[in-house]
Design a protein around this motif. Structure first.
Motif, mmCIF file in Angstrom:
data_model
loop_
_atom_site.group_PDB
_atom_site.id
_atom_site.type_symbol
_atom_site.label_atom_id
_atom_site.label_comp_id
_atom_site.label_asym_id
_atom_site.label_seq_id
_atom_site.Cartn_x
_atom_site.Cartn_y
_atom_site.Cartn_z
ATOM 1 N N THR A 28 -74.018 -13.622 -1.125
ATOM 2 C CA THR A 28 -75.130 -13.484 -2.055
ATOM 3 C C THR A 28 -74.942 -14.404 -3.252
ATOM 4 N N ASN A 31 -74.779 -13.390 -7.108
ATOM 5 C CA ASN A 31 -73.637 -12.656 -7.638
ATOM 6 C C ASN A 31 -72.552 -13.559 -8.207
ATOM 7 N N TYR A 32 -72.720 -14.852 -8.032
ATOM 8 C CA TYR A 32 -71.648 -15.784 -8.352
ATOM 9 C C TYR A 32 -71.852 -16.495 -9.682
ATOM 10 N N SER A 53 -73.814 -15.285 -13.519
ATOM 11 C CA SER A 53 -74.824 -14.605 -12.711
ATOM 12 C C SER A 53 -75.919 -14.007 -13.593
ATOM 13 N N LYS A 99 -66.753 -15.389 -8.103
ATOM 14 C CA LYS A 99 -67.362 -14.093 -8.411
ATOM 15 C C LYS A 99 -67.080 -13.690 -9.859
#
Length: 123
Positions: A28, A31-32, A53, A99
């Protein structure tokens, strides 16, 4: 995992503009924490711009007011609009994903990297 593919590099004269793109696929994207780095021959890799994000943006002092980082969640693409380019901007440009947003320019914190796209600015 995230796969990253950069495009948009090229050769321009000083004062010109380029727009780099980084297409993401896999996990996804939204989300990063995403970032642009660059590395010139004989120099260390340096952070150029970063966008979290949540959309928080940081720039290196050397590009503030000239470069704009943005991200398109729907297209899963990261951009770097580069204006008023200078010969010292010449480098291989890489996009990176993590992340977690580590300290700006901390390349070791990014798990995923693209293959790079060359930007050459002539005087």
């Amino acid at each position: 995992q995230v796969q990253l593919v950069e495009s948009g590099g090229g050769s321009v004269q000083a004062g010109g503009s380029l727009r780099l793109s980084c297409a993401a696929s896999g996990d996804t994207y939204n989300n990063y924490c995403m970032a642009w780095f660059r590395q010139a021959p004989g120099k260390e890799r340096e952070g150029v711009a970063r966008i979290s994000s949540a959309g928080t943006i940081l720039y290196a002092d050397s590009v503030k007011g000239r470069f704009i980082i943005s991200r398109d969640g729907a297209q899963e693409t990261l951009y770097l609009q580069m204006n008023s380019l200078k010969p010292e901007d010449t480098a291989m440009y890489y996009c990176a994903a993590s992340k977690i947003c580590f300290g700006f320019g901390y390349a070791e914190g990014y798990n995923y990297w693209g293959q790079g796209t060359q930007v050459t600015v002539s005087s």
